[in-house]
Design a protein around this motif. Sequence first.
Motif, PDB file in Angstrom:
ATOM      1  N   ASN A   2       4.000  11.590  -0.699  1.00 44.04           N
ATOM      2  CA  ASN A   2       5.219  11.090  -1.344  1.00 44.04           C
ATOM      3  C   ASN A   2       5.544   9.645  -0.950  1.00 44.04           C
ATOM      4  O   ASN A   2       6.709   9.281  -0.786  1.00 44.04           O
ATOM      5  CB  ASN A   2       6.422  11.993  -1.027  1.00 44.04           C
ATOM      6  N   GLY A   3       4.474   8.827  -0.770  1.00 45.42           N
ATOM      7  CA  GLY A   3       4.695   7.424  -0.459  1.00 45.42           C
ATOM      8  C   GLY A   3       5.254   7.178   0.925  1.00 45.42           C
ATOM      9  O   GLY A   3       5.851   6.132   1.179  1.00 45.42           O
ATOM     10  N   ASP A   4       5.054   8.107   1.861  1.00 41.84           N
ATOM     11  CA  ASP A   4       5.639   8.020   3.200  1.00 41.84           C
ATOM     12  C   ASP A   4       4.530   8.160   4.239  1.00 41.84           C
ATOM     13  O   ASP A   4       3.921   9.228   4.365  1.00 41.84           O
ATOM     14  CB  ASP A   4       6.685   9.127   3.354  1.00 41.84           C
ATOM     15  N   THR A   5       4.285   7.098   4.996  1.00 44.33           N
ATOM     16  CA  THR A   5       3.207   7.123   5.981  1.00 44.33           C
ATOM     17  C   THR A   5       3.468   8.142   7.082  1.00 44.33           C
ATOM     18  O   THR A   5       2.547   8.846   7.529  1.00 44.33           O
ATOM     19  CB  THR A   5       3.005   5.727   6.594  1.00 44.33           C
ATOM     20  N   ALA A   6       4.720   8.247   7.534  1.00 47.69           N
ATOM     21  CA  ALA A   6       5.051   9.226   8.578  1.00 47.69           C
ATOM     22  C   ALA A   6       4.769  10.643   8.094  1.00 47.69           C
ATOM     23  O   ALA A   6       4.271  11.481   8.858  1.00 47.69           O
ATOM     24  CB  ALA A   6       6.513   9.083   8.989  1.00 47.69           C
ATOM     25  N   LYS A   7       5.065  10.908   6.829  1.00 40.88           N
ATOM     26  CA  LYS A   7       4.779  12.236   6.283  1.00 40.88           C
ATOM     27  C   LYS A   7       3.275  12.468   6.198  1.00 40.88           C
ATOM     28  O   LYS A   7       2.797  13.590   6.415  1.00 40.88           O
ATOM     29  CB  LYS A   7       5.413  12.420   4.900  1.00 40.88           C
ATOM     30  N   GLU A  31      -2.147   0.338   8.654  1.00 37.60           N
ATOM     31  CA  GLU A  31      -1.596   0.648   9.968  1.00 37.60           C
ATOM     32  C   GLU A  31      -0.788   1.950   9.901  1.00 37.60           C
ATOM     33  O   GLU A  31      -0.330   2.357   8.846  1.00 37.60           O
ATOM     34  CB  GLU A  31      -0.681  -0.486  10.454  1.00 37.60           C
ATOM     35  N   GLY A  32      -0.616   2.586  11.038  1.00 38.55           N
ATOM     36  CA  GLY A  32       0.273   3.740  11.106  1.00 38.55           C
ATOM     37  C   GLY A  32      -0.393   5.094  11.115  1.00 38.55           C
ATOM     38  O   GLY A  32       0.258   6.112  11.355  1.00 38.55           O
ATOM     39  N   LEU A  33      -1.702   5.144  10.854  1.00 37.21           N
ATOM     40  CA  LEU A  33      -2.407   6.429  10.791  1.00 37.21           C
ATOM     41  C   LEU A  33      -3.061   6.803  12.116  1.00 37.21           C
ATOM     42  O   LEU A  33      -3.676   7.866  12.224  1.00 37.21           O
ATOM     43  CB  LEU A  33      -3.467   6.405   9.687  1.00 37.21           C
ATOM     44  N   ALA A  34      -2.923   5.949  13.146  1.00 41.01           N
ATOM     45  CA  ALA A  34      -3.586   6.190  14.425  1.00 41.01           C
ATOM     46  C   ALA A  34      -3.273   7.563  15.017  1.00 41.01           C
ATOM     47  O   ALA A  34      -4.189   8.246  15.506  1.00 41.01           O
ATOM     48  CB  ALA A  34      -3.233   5.084  15.423  1.00 41.01           C
ATOM     49  N   ASP A  51     -11.139   5.810  -0.512  1.00 42.58           N
ATOM     50  CA  ASP A  51     -10.448   4.855  -1.384  1.00 42.58           C
ATOM     51  C   ASP A  51      -9.689   3.756  -0.643  1.00 42.58           C
ATOM     52  O   ASP A  51      -9.643   2.622  -1.096  1.00 42.58           O
ATOM     53  CB  ASP A  51      -9.518   5.590  -2.346  1.00 42.58           C
ATOM     54  N   ARG A  52      -9.059   4.081   0.492  1.00 46.02           N
ATOM     55  CA  ARG A  52      -8.358   3.075   1.275  1.00 46.02           C
ATOM     56  C   ARG A  52      -8.784   3.187   2.734  1.00 46.02           C
ATOM     57  O   ARG A  52      -9.073   4.272   3.220  1.00 46.02           O
ATOM     58  CB  ARG A  52      -6.837   3.253   1.175  1.00 46.02           C
ATOM     59  N   GLU A  53      -8.728   2.051   3.415  1.00 48.82           N
ATOM     60  CA  GLU A  53      -9.106   2.019   4.824  1.00 48.82           C
ATOM     61  C   GLU A  53      -7.881   2.188   5.726  1.00 48.82           C
ATOM     62  O   GLU A  53      -6.735   2.037   5.295  1.00 48.82           O
ATOM     63  CB  GLU A  53      -9.811   0.703   5.149  1.00 48.82           C
ATOM     64  N   ALA A  54      -8.143   2.495   6.991  1.00 52.35           N
ATOM     65  CA  ALA A  54      -7.106   2.565   8.017  1.00 52.35           C
ATOM     66  C   ALA A  54      -7.619   1.875   9.267  1.00 52.35           C
ATOM     67  O   ALA A  54      -8.832   1.742   9.471  1.00 52.35           O
ATOM     68  CB  ALA A  54      -6.738   4.017   8.316  1.00 52.35           C
ATOM     69  N   ALA A  55      -6.699   1.416  10.109  1.00 53.30           N
ATOM     70  CA  ALA A  55      -7.087   0.760  11.352  1.00 53.30           C
ATOM     71  C   ALA A  55      -7.862   1.740  12.229  1.00 53.30           C
ATOM     72  O   ALA A  55      -7.503   2.912  12.334  1.00 53.30           O
ATOM     73  CB  ALA A  55      -5.845   0.262  12.082  1.00 53.30           C
ATOM     74  N   GLY A  98      -0.098  -5.153  -4.874  1.00 51.69           N
ATOM     75  CA  GLY A  98       0.041  -3.717  -4.679  1.00 51.69           C
ATOM     76  C   GLY A  98       0.857  -3.401  -3.435  1.00 51.69           C
ATOM     77  O   GLY A  98       1.510  -4.279  -2.856  1.00 51.69           O
ATOM     78  N   THR A  99       0.826  -2.150  -3.010  1.00 50.15           N
ATOM     79  CA  THR A  99       1.624  -1.684  -1.880  1.00 50.15           C
ATOM     80  C   THR A  99       1.402  -2.552  -0.646  1.00 50.15           C
ATOM     81  O   THR A  99       0.281  -2.653  -0.135  1.00 50.15           O
ATOM     82  CB  THR A  99       1.263  -0.231  -1.535  1.00 50.15           C
ATOM     83  N   PRO A 100       2.454  -3.183  -0.116  1.00 43.74           N
ATOM     84  CA  PRO A 100       2.304  -4.024   1.069  1.00 43.74           C
ATOM     85  C   PRO A 100       1.745  -3.222   2.250  1.00 43.74           C
ATOM     86  O   PRO A 100       2.158  -2.090   2.503  1.00 43.74           O
ATOM     87  CB  PRO A 100       3.738  -4.482   1.357  1.00 43.74           C
ATOM     88  N   GLY A 101       0.794  -3.814   2.947  1.00 45.10           N
ATOM     89  CA  GLY A 101       0.238  -3.153   4.114  1.00 45.10           C
ATOM     90  C   GLY A 101      -0.954  -2.266   3.835  1.00 45.10           C
ATOM     91  O   GLY A 101      -1.613  -1.808   4.768  1.00 45.10           O
ATOM     92  N   SER A 102      -1.254  -2.027   2.553  1.00 46.85           N
ATOM     93  CA  SER A 102      -2.433  -1.218   2.231  1.00 46.85           C
ATOM     94  C   SER A 102      -3.675  -2.100   2.277  1.00 46.85           C
ATOM     95  O   SER A 102      -3.620  -3.285   1.956  1.00 46.85           O
ATOM     96  CB  SER A 102      -2.299  -0.577   0.843  1.00 46.85           C
ATOM     97  N   SER A 103      -4.795  -1.525   2.688  1.00 44.98           N
ATOM     98  CA  SER A 103      -6.029  -2.308   2.761  1.00 44.98           C
ATOM     99  C   SER A 103      -6.435  -2.805   1.381  1.00 44.98           C
ATOM    100  O   SER A 103      -7.017  -3.880   1.244  1.00 44.98           O
ATOM    101  CB  SER A 103      -7.153  -1.470   3.373  1.00 44.98           C
TER     102      SER A 103
END
Length: 252
Positions: A2-7, A31-34, A51-55, A98-103
Motif C-alpha cells: 500500500n505504498g508504505d515501506t514500513a508496512k 533505503e529502508g528494507l534493511a 524489478d527494483r533494487e534495495a540497499a 517517479g517515486t522519490p527514493g526508489s532505485s
Amino acid sequence: ANGDTAKQVSDVEDIINQKPDVILLAPREYEGLAPALEAAKTAGIPVLLIDREAAGVPGEDFMAFVGANFYWEGQTCAQKLVERFGTEEEVNVVQITGTPGSSVADDRQKGFEEELAKYPNFKIIATQNGEFTRSVAQQAMENIIQSKGEEIDAVYGHDDECAIGAVQALKSAGMKPGEDVAVVGIGGFKDACVCIQNGEMDGTVLCSPFFGPTVMDLCEKIVNGETIDTYVENPGYMIDKSNVDDYMPDAF
C-alpha cells in the motif's frame, strides 16, 4: 504494501514466519528494507529482488536482483530526444519523476541527465514528482505549464503513467503533444503505444513486467543449491513509430 515501506518490512517479517523456501521482493524504496533483509538472512531464507533494487550487498544481503537497466533506460530516452531535435537548436526539457527514493526513479533520472548533459543545446527547465501515477503526473505537468508555458519543447516521464499524465495536461492546455512538445516515457504500456500511434508520443522504452519464467528458473536453481548470478537483466528496447504496430500484440 500500500505504498508504505514500513508496512513492506512488516509484510516480509510475516512471510518469514511462514518459512518459505524463497522470498521474491519488489522494494518500494531503495533505503529502508534493511530490517526485512536482515530478518530473512537470519532465518536462512534467500531473497530475490524483483524489478527494483534495495540497499545491500548482492550475494550477501540478498541473492540477486532481477530487473531492467534503469540507467540505460534514461539514457535511451535522452538519445531519442537528441535524435528528434539534433544538437544545434536550444531545447527546453521537463522531467516528471517517479517515486522519490526508489532505485528506478534515481537511476532513470541519473541516466537521462548525464546523457543529456553531453549536448549543451539541451536544458532541463523543470523537474517535478509524478509518483509513477497518471493523475499526480498530470497535476505536476499542469503546474509546470502554468509557470513555463510555451518554453517547453520536450517532456521525459520516468514511466508511461508520467508521460501520459503529461500528454493529458498538454492537451488540456491547448498544446499538441508530439507536435508542439515531444514526449518520451518508459514502460511499454498499451496506452502509451496508442499515443505513439496517434503521434502524441515519440517513444517509450520497454521495461518488461514479465519476470515469471526467469524468476522461477532462479528459484529452482536456489532450491537445488546451484550458484546464480547476482544481477539478471530483463532487457528492453525503444518502441517508436517504426515498430509500435509490431509490438502492440504484446503490449500490456
